[in-house]
Design a protein around this motif. Structure first.
Motif, PDB file in Angstrom:
ATOM      1  N   VAL A 191     -39.280 -15.855  -0.826  1.00  0.00           N
ATOM      2  CA  VAL A 191     -39.247 -16.480  -2.148  1.00  0.00           C
ATOM      3  C   VAL A 191     -39.952 -15.521  -3.100  1.00  0.00           C
ATOM      4  O   VAL A 191     -41.062 -15.068  -2.807  1.00  0.00           O
ATOM      5  CB  VAL A 191     -39.955 -17.851  -2.146  1.00  0.00           C
ATOM      6  N   PRO A 192     -39.342 -15.188  -4.234  1.00  0.00           N
ATOM      7  CA  PRO A 192     -39.926 -14.175  -5.121  1.00  0.00           C
ATOM      8  C   PRO A 192     -41.107 -14.694  -5.939  1.00  0.00           C
ATOM      9  O   PRO A 192     -41.005 -14.951  -7.135  1.00  0.00           O
ATOM     10  CB  PRO A 192     -38.744 -13.784  -6.014  1.00  0.00           C
ATOM     11  N   ARG A 328     -36.412 -25.729  -2.810  1.00  0.00           N
ATOM     12  CA  ARG A 328     -36.885 -26.097  -4.151  1.00  0.00           C
ATOM     13  C   ARG A 328     -37.818 -25.008  -4.700  1.00  0.00           C
ATOM     14  O   ARG A 328     -37.894 -24.808  -5.914  1.00  0.00           O
ATOM     15  CB  ARG A 328     -37.609 -27.436  -4.101  1.00  0.00           C
ATOM     16  N   SER A 329     -38.504 -24.307  -3.811  1.00  0.00           N
ATOM     17  CA  SER A 329     -39.407 -23.237  -4.239  1.00  0.00           C
ATOM     18  C   SER A 329     -38.625 -22.071  -4.819  1.00  0.00           C
ATOM     19  O   SER A 329     -38.989 -21.514  -5.855  1.00  0.00           O
ATOM     20  CB  SER A 329     -40.251 -22.760  -3.055  1.00  0.00           C
ATOM     21  N   ARG A 330     -37.536 -21.679  -4.155  1.00  0.00           N
ATOM     22  CA  ARG A 330     -36.744 -20.559  -4.653  1.00  0.00           C
ATOM     23  C   ARG A 330     -36.046 -20.934  -5.955  1.00  0.00           C
ATOM     24  O   ARG A 330     -35.917 -20.103  -6.864  1.00  0.00           O
ATOM     25  CB  ARG A 330     -35.729 -20.129  -3.593  1.00  0.00           C
ATOM     26  N   THR A 335     -35.382 -20.053 -11.575  1.00  0.00           N
ATOM     27  CA  THR A 335     -34.878 -20.730 -12.779  1.00  0.00           C
ATOM     28  C   THR A 335     -35.960 -21.443 -13.577  1.00  0.00           C
ATOM     29  O   THR A 335     -35.726 -21.827 -14.717  1.00  0.00           O
ATOM     30  CB  THR A 335     -33.806 -21.777 -12.419  1.00  0.00           C
ATOM     31  N   GLY A 336     -37.122 -21.678 -12.970  1.00  0.00           N
ATOM     32  CA  GLY A 336     -38.151 -22.464 -13.633  1.00  0.00           C
ATOM     33  C   GLY A 336     -37.969 -23.958 -13.475  1.00  0.00           C
ATOM     34  O   GLY A 336     -38.773 -24.747 -13.969  1.00  0.00           O
ATOM     35  N   ASP A 337     -36.917 -24.373 -12.756  1.00  0.00           N
ATOM     36  CA  ASP A 337     -36.617 -25.785 -12.532  1.00  0.00           C
ATOM     37  C   ASP A 337     -36.500 -26.024 -11.031  1.00  0.00           C
ATOM     38  O   ASP A 337     -35.576 -25.521 -10.389  1.00  0.00           O
ATOM     39  CB  ASP A 337     -35.309 -26.172 -13.228  1.00  0.00           C
ATOM     40  N   PRO A 343     -30.412 -20.163  -5.019  1.00  0.00           N
ATOM     41  CA  PRO A 343     -29.520 -19.013  -5.105  1.00  0.00           C
ATOM     42  C   PRO A 343     -29.293 -18.282  -3.791  1.00  0.00           C
ATOM     43  O   PRO A 343     -28.411 -17.417  -3.720  1.00  0.00           O
ATOM     44  CB  PRO A 343     -30.229 -18.095  -6.120  1.00  0.00           C
ATOM     45  N   LEU A 344     -30.056 -18.604  -2.738  1.00  0.00           N
ATOM     46  CA  LEU A 344     -29.842 -17.936  -1.459  1.00  0.00           C
ATOM     47  C   LEU A 344     -28.659 -18.517  -0.693  1.00  0.00           C
ATOM     48  O   LEU A 344     -28.128 -17.885   0.213  1.00  0.00           O
ATOM     49  CB  LEU A 344     -31.107 -18.022  -0.595  1.00  0.00           C
TER      50      LEU A 344
END
Length: 363
Positions: A191-192, A328-330, A335-337, A343-344
């Motif tokens: 997760v970035p 939900r973390s990624r 996206t901030g949401d 996206p993975l």
């Protein structure tokens, strides 16, 4: 208590407490961006004991993970483990693989009642692992610690980060996990956040192929497998007509798959902030002033994350949202949401014609 009887609206499967962000290492993927010094506003020993008392209010055998940074940077860690055990909690620890993790300390951890020691190995060779961890000798020290855990009779978990830099080594790492007699291999898909923002994730299609391979390994290996921040592992397993929970009780803790940030998982930071996950640093409150149990059960953030019908984009339209739901973390990191699509995941539900994650205006 069987894991399948636990209502994740009422309690988490896993409660992580980040004892400190201090650590000797400077790992490339570090969520906490750890540093050598401890933060002056860390939860104190007494505050930590109150936190463990509150954790026991969730119900019997609550699983608590003491993490960091390096939790052994604190000199009260052994006392906190023993206190948690006295409270009836299942206490586990994720220390850093450094020279401080001696056989004597590992035996003392086992004697304190620790249920599991989790060590991170991100490369199958010393050069690969030490390069990722930015510390010469870390691979050797971690393997020696794993052997010492075996000698102490302490169940061992191996954590591995999956990103572009590490993905080719997964087959060799699988052999190493078996050689180290681990009971569980926890495979974390990047997760970035923190230092991890500079690393490249694996592409979505490659992630699915890795998960297909993991389901095959899970069916054949003597150790269990769980993914972290990759709940679509369950979607892949279902599509392959395999079960992602082939060995739900084999890891001696009774953890079952199906937990995501805020839904079966909660995180308390070193300063007491309550997050759905350490990789989703959006606070619901602070345990210094708010009830740990109330924050998990009743905070709007946690309640929303437990509602699959609140998901947006293709995750919200997906027929697998009740067994997967995406990371939900990624979603939050990109996206901030936290309710947006992950996206993975490359899967697009049949008939869905809305925006895809890479087409989001926030990208």
């Amino acid at each position: 208590m069987r894991p399948s009887t636990i209502d994740t609206n009422q309690r988490p499967f896993v409660l992580v407490w980040e004892l400190t962000q201090a650590c000797e290492l400077a790992c490339k993927h570090c969520r906490a961006e750890a540093q050598p010094q401890r933060h002056p506003d860390e939860l104190t020993t007494e505050e930590g004991k109150r936190l463990l008392e509150e954790a026991n209010e969730f119900g019997e055998n609550q699983l608590v993970v003491l993490s960091g940074g390096d939790p052994l940077y604190r000199d009260d860690t052994f006392d906190l483990i023993e206190y948690g055990v006295e409270q009836g909690l299942q206490m586990t620890l994720t220390p850093s693989g450094t020279a401080s993790l001696t056989p004597d300390r590992i035996q003392a951890l086992a004697d304190s009642g620790l249920r599991r020691l989790a060590l991170s190995i991100d490369g199958a060779t010393p050069d690969a692992h030490d390069g990722f961890r930015k510390e010469a000798g870390s691979f050797r020290q971690t393997v020696e610690a794993a052997r010492a855990a075996n000698e102490a009779g302490l169940p061992l978990q191996i954590n591995t980060t999956v990103c572009a830099e590490t993905v080719e080594q997964l087959p060799q790492l699988r052999e190493l996990v078996a050689d180290l007699d681990a009971v569980l291999w926890s495979v974390f898909f990047l997760v970035p956040v923190g230092r991890g923002q500079v690393l490249d994730p694996v592409p979505p299609e490659r992630a699915d192929r890795v998960m297909e391979w993991l389901t095959a390994v899970n069916s054949a290996a003597d150790f269990g497998i769980k993914t972290t921040e990759a709940p679509h592992y369950r979607r892949v397993a279902i599509q392959q007509r395999r079960s992602a929970t082939d060995k739900p009780d084999s890891d001696a803790i009774g953890r079952r798959t199906g937990i995501t940030a805020g839904d079966g998982f909660a995180f308390v930071s070193h300063t007491g902030e309550m997050y759905p996950s350490g990789f989703l640093p959006k606070p619901a409150g602070n345990v210094r002033t708010d009830s740990l149990v109330d924050l998990y059960r009743d905070s709007p953030l946690f309640e929303e994350l437990r509602d699959p019908d609140a998901l947006k984009g293709k995750c919200g339209a997906c027929e697998f949202r009740n067994v997967c739901g995406g990371s939900r973390s990624r979603a939050y990191a990109t996206t901030g949401d936290p309710l947006e699509s992950d996206p993975l995941c490359p899967y697009v539900p049949e008939g869905y014609d809305g925006p895809l994650p890479e087409q989001s205006p926030a990208d």
